[in-house]
Structures are given as structure tokens and as C-alpha cells.
Design a protein around this motif. Structure first.
Motif, PDB file in Angstrom:
ATOM      1  N   ALA A 106       0.817  -1.207   0.136  1.00 51.37           N
ATOM      2  CA  ALA A 106      -0.036   0.200   0.277  1.00 51.37           C
ATOM      3  C   ALA A 106       0.777   1.185   0.123  1.00 51.37           C
ATOM      4  CB  ALA A 106      -0.857   0.000   1.233  1.00 51.37           C
ATOM      5  N   VAL A 107       0.464   2.261  -0.794  1.00 49.43           N
ATOM      6  CA  VAL A 107       1.130   3.684  -0.778  1.00 49.43           C
ATOM      7  C   VAL A 107       0.194   4.584  -0.304  1.00 49.43           C
ATOM      8  CG1 VAL A 107       2.296   5.196  -2.190  1.00 49.43           C
ATOM      9  CG2 VAL A 107       2.467   2.850  -2.698  1.00 49.43           C
ATOM     10  N   ASN A 108       0.995   5.463   0.858  1.00 44.77           N
ATOM     11  CA  ASN A 108       0.286   6.495   1.592  1.00 44.77           C
ATOM     12  C   ASN A 108       1.005   7.723   1.433  1.00 44.77           C
ATOM     13  OD1 ASN A 108       1.819   6.040   3.656  1.00 44.77           O
ATOM     14  ND2 ASN A 108       0.537   4.767   4.876  1.00 44.77           N
ATOM     15  N   ALA A 109       0.305   8.904   2.300  1.00 46.45           N
ATOM     16  CA  ALA A 109       0.898  10.219   2.270  1.00 46.45           C
ATOM     17  C   ALA A 109       2.347   9.969   2.790  1.00 46.45           C
ATOM     18  CB  ALA A 109       0.062  11.133   2.907  1.00 46.45           C
ATOM     19  N   GLU A 110       2.713   8.928   3.899  1.00 42.48           N
ATOM     20  CA  GLU A 110       4.021   8.764   4.295  1.00 42.48           C
ATOM     21  C   GLU A 110       4.849   8.129   3.661  1.00 42.48           C
ATOM     22  OE1 GLU A 110       0.989   8.383   6.500  1.00 42.48           O
ATOM     23  OE2 GLU A 110       1.388  10.543   6.960  1.00 42.48           O
ATOM     24  N   THR A 111       4.368   7.386   2.614  1.00 49.54           N
ATOM     25  CA  THR A 111       5.509   6.494   1.814  1.00 49.54           C
ATOM     26  C   THR A 111       6.494   7.615   0.921  1.00 49.54           C
ATOM     27  OG1 THR A 111       3.729   4.881   1.557  1.00 49.54           O
ATOM     28  CG2 THR A 111       5.409   4.864  -0.135  1.00 49.54           C
ATOM     29  N   LYS A 112       7.737   7.662   1.138  1.00 51.75           N
ATOM     30  CA  LYS A 112       8.718   8.588   0.518  1.00 51.75           C
ATOM     31  C   LYS A 112       9.080   7.651  -0.982  1.00 51.75           C
ATOM     32  CE  LYS A 112      10.956  11.011   4.027  1.00 51.75           C
ATOM     33  NZ  LYS A 112      12.447  11.185   4.358  1.00 51.75           N
ATOM     34  N   VAL A 113       8.968   8.380  -1.973  1.00 55.88           N
ATOM     35  CA  VAL A 113       9.417   7.976  -3.248  1.00 55.88           C
ATOM     36  C   VAL A 113      10.662   8.616  -3.751  1.00 55.88           C
ATOM     37  CG1 VAL A 113       8.498   7.494  -5.723  1.00 55.88           C
ATOM     38  CG2 VAL A 113       6.847   7.343  -3.788  1.00 55.88           C
ATOM     39  N   ILE A 114      11.749   8.035  -3.921  1.00 55.04           N
ATOM     40  CA  ILE A 114      12.988   8.765  -4.449  1.00 55.04           C
ATOM     41  C   ILE A 114      13.207   8.028  -5.668  1.00 55.04           C
ATOM     42  CG2 ILE A 114      15.363   8.797  -4.038  1.00 55.04           C
ATOM     43  CD1 ILE A 114      13.453   9.887  -1.697  1.00 55.04           C
ATOM     44  N   LYS A 115      13.753   9.183  -6.670  1.00 57.76           N
ATOM     45  CA  LYS A 115      14.073   8.638  -8.015  1.00 57.76           C
ATOM     46  C   LYS A 115      15.382   9.174  -8.373  1.00 57.76           C
ATOM     47  CE  LYS A 115      11.907   8.294 -12.601  1.00 57.76           C
ATOM     48  NZ  LYS A 115      10.612   8.163 -13.297  1.00 57.76           N
ATOM     49  N   PHE A 116      16.069   8.059  -9.020  1.00 59.36           N
ATOM     50  CA  PHE A 116      17.608   8.508  -9.274  1.00 59.36           C
ATOM     51  C   PHE A 116      17.812   9.063 -10.724  1.00 59.36           C
ATOM     52  CE2 PHE A 116      18.697   6.435  -5.502  1.00 59.36           C
ATOM     53  CZ  PHE A 116      20.183   6.965  -5.116  1.00 59.36           C
ATOM     54  N   PRO A 117      18.406  10.026 -11.095  1.00 57.90           N
ATOM     55  CA  PRO A 117      18.567  10.481 -12.759  1.00 57.90           C
ATOM     56  C   PRO A 117      19.024   9.366 -13.391  1.00 57.90           C
ATOM     57  CG  PRO A 117      19.630  12.193 -11.028  1.00 57.90           C
ATOM     58  CD  PRO A 117      19.364  10.911 -10.119  1.00 57.90           C
ATOM     59  N   ALA A 118      18.591   9.325 -14.460  1.00 57.46           N
ATOM     60  CA  ALA A 118      19.155   8.243 -15.391  1.00 57.46           C
ATOM     61  C   ALA A 118      20.455   8.428 -15.842  1.00 57.46           C
ATOM     62  CB  ALA A 118      18.262   8.123 -16.740  1.00 57.46           C
ATOM     63  N   PRO A 119      21.477   7.243 -15.791  1.00 58.10           N
ATOM     64  CA  PRO A 119      22.763   7.581 -16.098  1.00 58.10           C
ATOM     65  C   PRO A 119      23.054   8.088 -17.332  1.00 58.10           C
ATOM     66  CG  PRO A 119      22.151   5.239 -16.147  1.00 58.10           C
ATOM     67  CD  PRO A 119      21.149   6.070 -15.493  1.00 58.10           C
ATOM     68  N   ALA A 120      24.304   8.564 -17.907  1.00 55.30           N
ATOM     69  CA  ALA A 120      24.698   8.835 -19.168  1.00 55.30           C
ATOM     70  C   ALA A 120      24.775   7.883 -20.114  1.00 55.30           C
ATOM     71  CB  ALA A 120      25.952   9.763 -19.248  1.00 55.30           C
ATOM     72  N   ALA A 121      24.866   7.989 -21.267  1.00 59.07           N
ATOM     73  CA  ALA A 121      24.980   7.129 -22.263  1.00 59.07           C
ATOM     74  C   ALA A 121      26.142   6.157 -22.000  1.00 59.07           C
ATOM     75  CB  ALA A 121      25.112   7.451 -23.619  1.00 59.07           C
ATOM     76  N   ASP A 122      27.313   6.579 -21.547  1.00 59.58           N
ATOM     77  CA  ASP A 122      28.462   5.729 -21.324  1.00 59.58           C
ATOM     78  C   ASP A 122      28.260   5.135 -19.896  1.00 59.58           C
ATOM     79  OD1 ASP A 122      28.769   7.706 -19.647  1.00 59.58           O
ATOM     80  OD2 ASP A 122      30.831   8.311 -20.139  1.00 59.58           O
ATOM     81  N   GLY A 123      27.226   5.144 -19.123  1.00 60.59           N
ATOM     82  CA  GLY A 123      27.030   4.388 -17.790  1.00 60.59           C
ATOM     83  C   GLY A 123      27.615   5.294 -16.790  1.00 60.59           C
TER      84      GLY A 123
END
Length: 200
Positions: A106-123
Motif C-alpha cells: 500500500a502507498v500512502n502520504a507517508e511513503t517516500k518515493v525517491i527517483k535517481f537520475p538516469a545515467p549517461a549513455a556511457d553509464g
């Protein structure tokens, strides 16, 4: 033994050492001791390729369950999982691990969602216009899509589970332990708990 006896012994030993040095035997012994082949830099220190291989061979923690005793004496079951998003909406996310284990949270208001930037083409890590490395950011569950790799930590109550944190992107790579940056700051409580693998 007179007081002069140790002095005579020392003089005799010193004379022997000098004689050994003058005959060249001492030089030969010293040369043979230092003439053993020293490892080349490639042999003594693993290269980048070796480090990458070692990292790839580290075990990956796919999912786990642990029970902790809280300060008030009650018990709480904590879950952690790494896998692919099978389904997601505003109130829940379902994750499937590589071994087939599937769990809905279940996802609620207290759930933290973190997203990392996509790496460059060379990794390499993603960077901004100023050349600085981009940092992960907190987003909403709407930013998470099916098929993406995520790590989830949460709390289980009966047959249901609630996500505390969902991490998507570069932070889900091989060799990263689920416990790093995923827990709730268990502190002393974690040392009192015990863990077991989740059953399929």
C-alpha cells in the motif's frame, strides 16, 4: 665468567661479520635476498576490470523479512525487496523479484518515493549543465511506471504490507544492499530482531 668474557665474544662476532662482508659472501646473500621477482603493478593491484567483475559477482539481496522489537515492547515486521514494478497506481505498487517472488504494498502520504537520475549513455552518473552530478529527488508515486527497477522497504501487518520508501533508478544496481538508506532508522531495535527469508 669474568666481565671481559662477553666483550671478547662480541669482538669475535664482529670480526666474523666483517670477514664475511670482505669475502663477498655477505654481498651474495644480500643480493639473493633482494633478487626475488617483485609482483608487477598489474599482479599486485587488481585493475578496473577485476573490480567490475568482483562487483558483478557480489550476491544481490532480492527480498527479506525481519522482526524487530520496538521500544514499547511490541513487535513489527519489516520487509525489503528489490525487483521490477508489475503494477502501480496512486494507492499501491506491486513488485516482482528476479526469483519470482511478488509482493504488493500500500502507498500512502507517508511513503517516500525517491527517483535517481538516469545515467549517461556511457553509464557514468548523470550531470547537469554545470557539470555537477545530479542528485536523487523525492517524487510522487505517479512518477513510477511499470517495468522500472525499484527497491522497496515497508512494514507488514497480517497479510498486507505498506511501503515506507520506494527507490527507483540508479540506486537499484547490483551489489547494493537493501539495508543501505532503506530502513526506518532501526537503531537498537534492529539488534534485538531476527530475520528470515520471505516465502514464495
Amino acid at each position: 665468567m669474568s666481565v671481559r668474557e662477553p666483550l671478547r665474544i662480541r669482538k669475535a662476532l664482529l670480526a666474523g661479520v666483517v670477514a664475511l662482508g670482505l669475502t663477498g659472501t655477505g654481498v651474495a646473500i644480500a643480493w639473493s635476498a633482494t633478487d626475488s621477482p617483485s609482483p608487477s603493478p598489474s599482479e599486485s593491484a587488481p585493475g578496473k576490470q577485476d573490480k567490475k567483475q568482483d562487483k558483478a559477482e557480489r550476491p544481490q539481496h532480492l527480498h527479506s523479512e525481519s522482526v524487530v522489537k520496538k521500544a514499547d515492547g511490541t513487535f513489527e515486521t519489516h520487509l525489503s525487496q528489490q525487483g521490477t514494478v508489475e503494477a502501480v497506481n496512486e494507492t499501491s505498487v506491486t513488485v516482482k523479484s528476479e526469483d519470482g517472488f511478488t509482493q504488493s504494498y500500500a502507498v500512502n502520504a507517508e511513503t517516500k518515493v525517491i527517483k535517481f537520475p538516469a545515467p549517461a549513455a556511457d553509464g557514468s552518473p548523470a550531470t547537469g549543465e554545470d557539470g555537477k552530478r545530479l542528485k536523487p529527488s523525492e517524487v510522487t508515486i505517479a512518477e513510477i511506471a511499470t517495468g522500472e527497477s525499484v527497491r522497496v522497504s515497508g512494514v507488514k501487518s497480517g497479510d498486507s504490507a505498506t511501503a515506507d520508501k520506494i527507490v527507483e533508478g540508479a540506486g537499484t544496481g547490483p551489489g547494493l544492499g537493501l539495508g543501505k538508506g532503506m530502513g526506518k532508522g532501526l537503531g537498537k531495535e534492529a539488534r534485538k530482531g531476527h530475520g528470515k527469508g520471505l516465502e514464495k
